[in-house]
Write a protein that holds these residues in place. Structure first.
Motif, PDB file in Angstrom:
ATOM      1  N   THR A   1       0.831  -1.211   0.000  1.00  0.00           N
ATOM      2  CA  THR A   1       0.000   0.000   0.000  1.00  0.00           C
ATOM      3  C   THR A   1       0.863   1.256   0.000  1.00  0.00           C
ATOM      4  O   THR A   1       0.579   2.216  -0.722  1.00  0.00           O
ATOM      5  CB  THR A   1      -0.945  -0.006   1.224  1.00  0.00           C
TER       6      THR A   1
ATOM      7  N   GLN B   1      -8.953   0.705  -1.245  1.00  0.00           N
ATOM      8  CA  GLN B   1      -9.275  -0.562  -0.592  1.00  0.00           C
ATOM      9  C   GLN B   1     -10.712  -0.588  -0.083  1.00  0.00           C
ATOM     10  O   GLN B   1     -11.407  -1.566  -0.227  1.00  0.00           O
ATOM     11  CB  GLN B   1      -8.287  -0.797   0.554  1.00  0.00           C
TER      12      GLN B   1
ATOM     13  N   ASP C   1      -6.073  -0.872  -4.992  1.00  0.00           N
ATOM     14  CA  ASP C   1      -5.518  -1.451  -3.771  1.00  0.00           C
ATOM     15  C   ASP C   1      -6.454  -2.537  -3.275  1.00  0.00           C
ATOM     16  O   ASP C   1      -7.570  -2.254  -2.853  1.00  0.00           O
ATOM     17  CB  ASP C   1      -5.339  -0.367  -2.707  1.00  0.00           C
ATOM     18  N   GLU C   2      -5.995  -3.766  -3.327  1.00  0.00           N
ATOM     19  CA  GLU C   2      -6.775  -4.921  -2.876  1.00  0.00           C
ATOM     20  C   GLU C   2      -8.206  -4.857  -3.389  1.00  0.00           C
ATOM     21  O   GLU C   2      -9.150  -4.792  -2.601  1.00  0.00           O
ATOM     22  CB  GLU C   2      -6.800  -4.977  -1.338  1.00  0.00           C
TER      23      GLU C   2
HETATM   24 MG   LIG Z   1      -2.439  -2.778   2.135  1.00  0.00          MG
END
Ligand SMILES: [Mg+2]
Ligand SMILES: Nc1ncnc2c1ncn2[C@@H]1O[C@H](COP(=O)(O)OP(=O)(O)O)[C@@H](O)[C@H]1O
Lengths: 262, 249
Positions: free
Chosen positions: A41, A85, A162-163
């Protein structure tokens, strides 16, 4: 194309990113994988300018992002789409208003055209029937899709995720993966996806980068991931039983092939 | 808060305000948010201002009538003194202390939640000046609605006292009304309005600062909103002292 050169990030003397260099090609899904806390991240946030690296260079199509003036940064950001995320949809706006937001702020088109563009993006992610709902009224998977629609509203050249499938069931996760893959190819974007999910890697990873404790440990294509002899990478990839079994099955098949050839 | 922590906060507050107090990129978006915030922060606060002002006004008149029941003082003094208290301090300072609780915690928890759920980052990444986009409409809306709240508060405070006179008869309604009108200085109304606009700026900007600089999770949002109420109250009282000394002293 994004080129990262010798990127270093320290937090109060602790190395979180240690001398990372890599290249992200246009029209490809670049995946960054690694354990929790390995700096994925932080790396992504350095790329998009939310965290200032301690040293190094990030070249967006040969322009150094880190030495740009704030006006140029603002300009470049029009071409960045980011999927956070937690989706990061605006709570006080409906799905449609969320997707229209970047258009309202930056597009010179009139209201009808802006709305049409937003509806097109929502259709692209299969969310046409939820446009008047608020983020709190839709499921996690729908939130991700709405966030993707918002990220692509201004036709970005670069997409960062992100994810993207954390907290989703396997089926929805796969849909999101495929969506990211398809729009990357459709719009010929440079896409960087952070993930710790091996399924996504095998599904959509054109280029795979493995982070281990802030170091770029390994770099290659998804077909090379399974057969690498890097110990840390193997520990990560085969942490899941399923992938261990797939590899074992592969080896058994290979052995049988050999026997038959003999 | 340590001394260095205090100066650090003052520094980052100033830097934040530098980003906040600029001309918005998109006026259309700004005005949309401006009226929304005016409704949310201002109009929605009218009821609490009305109720509290009414009762405090009533109590002020009652207390003064009870405590200066002296043959040396004419009865209309009650009206005049109550009016001064309501106009000078109650309708601006005390009311702003109450609004610091309601509006301040609202602003800091809203912005704080946006911060921890990455909505602020999402704005920044789009190239929007998030500080200006989120905070400027709140400050301008609240400050410009402040005079309305003050006028409501003044009226309701004096009206509360009026109702007490009707019910208790001390002082009589006529005496109270006469008291209210005697030695009236219009300047005090303007003084009170300007002062409360200053407080409105403090409340909205300081609580926005606390929300904007939240780090962590839901617990930290709660802490930021409590902190903002405490700091706002202290700042309001301190500013009140300075302002009163400068303008009336
Ligand atoms: Mg992360
Ligand atoms: N703002 C920060 N300040 C200090 N340390 C941080 C900060 N952000 C992340 N870290 C540290 O950097 C490391 C990598 O974090 P992160 O990139 O979030 O990991 P992940 O690979 O799971 O995304 C972690 O050990 C984390 O504690």
């Amino acid at each position: 194309m994004i080129v990262v050169k010798n990127l270093i990030k320290e937090f109060e003397g602790r190395m979180v990113l240690d001398d990372i260099s890599t290249t992200f090609d246009r029209g490809a899904v670049n995946m960054i994988i690694g354990k929790s806390g390995s700096g994925k991240t932080v790396f992504l946030k350095c790329l998009i300018g939310l965290i200032k690296p301690s040293s190094g260079a990030i070249l967006y199509d040969n322009e150094n992002f880190l030495s740009m003036k704030s006006k140029e940064v603002k300009q470049l950001r029009r071409y960045m789409g980011v999927l956070f995320q937690g989706s990061a949809l605006f709570d006080s706006k409906t799905v449609l208003e969320n997707v229209m937001f970047p258009l309202d702020m930056f597009s010179r088109k009139n209201k009808r055209e802006r709305q049409k563009r937003a509806e097109f993006c929502l259709e692209r992610v299969n969310l046409s029937d939820a446009i008047d709902l608020y983020p709190s009224e839709i499921s996690g998977g729908m939130m991700k899709r709405a966030a993707i629609a918002r990220a692509i509203a201004l036709n970005p050249k670069y997409l960062f995720c992100d994810e993207p499938n954390s907290g989703l069931d396997p089926k929805t996760a796969q849909l999101i993966d495929e969506l990211i893959y398809d729009i990357t190819k459709d719009f010929n974007m440079t896409t960087v996806v952070v993930s710790h999910d091996m399924n996504s890697v095998m599904n959509i990873g054109d280029h795979v980068i493995f982070f281990n404790e802030g170091i770029k440990e390994w770099d290659g294509t998804k077909s090379e991931v399974m057969n690498s002899d890097n110990q840390a990478l193997n520990d990560f990839v085969f942490a899941s039983d399923l992938f261990k079994k797939i590899k074992e099955a592969d080896e058994i098949i290979a052995e049988k092939e050999e026997e038959r050839v003999k | 808060m340590s001394i260095t922590g205090f100066f650090e906060n003052v520094g980052s507050y100033t830097l934040l305000m530098k980003r906040v107090l600029t001309i918005p990129d998109r006026m259309r978006e700004f005005f949309k948010d401006y009226f929304q915030e005016m409704y949310k922060l201002g109009v929605n606060s009218i009821w609490i201002v009305v109720i509290i002002s009414f009762f405090i006004g009533a109590v002020i008149v009652m207390q003064i009538a009870l405590n200066i029941a002296s043959p040396m003082l004419p009865r209309f003094t009650v009206g005049a003194v109550s009016r001064e208290i309501i106009l000078l301090e109650f309708s601006s300072t005390i009311m702003c202390l109450i609004l610091a609780g309601k509006v301040g915690s609202n602003i800091s928890s809203e912005i704080g939640t946006m911060r921890i759920t990455e909505q602020v980052d999402a704005l920044d990444i789009m190239g929007v000046n998030s500080a200006n986009y989120l905070i400027f409409p709140k400050i301008t809306a609240f400050v410009s609605f402040m005079p309305v709240l003050v006028v409501f508060s003044m009226f309701m405070g004096i009206f509360g006292g009026y109702m007490i006179c009707i019910f208790t008869g001390t002082p009589t309604v006529d005496t109270y009304v006469f008291g209210i009108q005697s030695f009236f200085r219009e300047k005090l109304i303007w003084y009170s309005i300007v002062k409360s606009m200053l407080f409105g700026f403090i409340i909205s900007s300081v609580s926005a600062y606390f929300g904007y600089s939240v780090k962590g999770g839901a617990l930290d949002v709660g802490r930021a909103s409590t902190d903002s109420v405490v700091i706002n109250s202290v700042l309001i009282l301190a500013t009140d002292l300075v302002f009163t000394q400068l303008v009336l002293g």
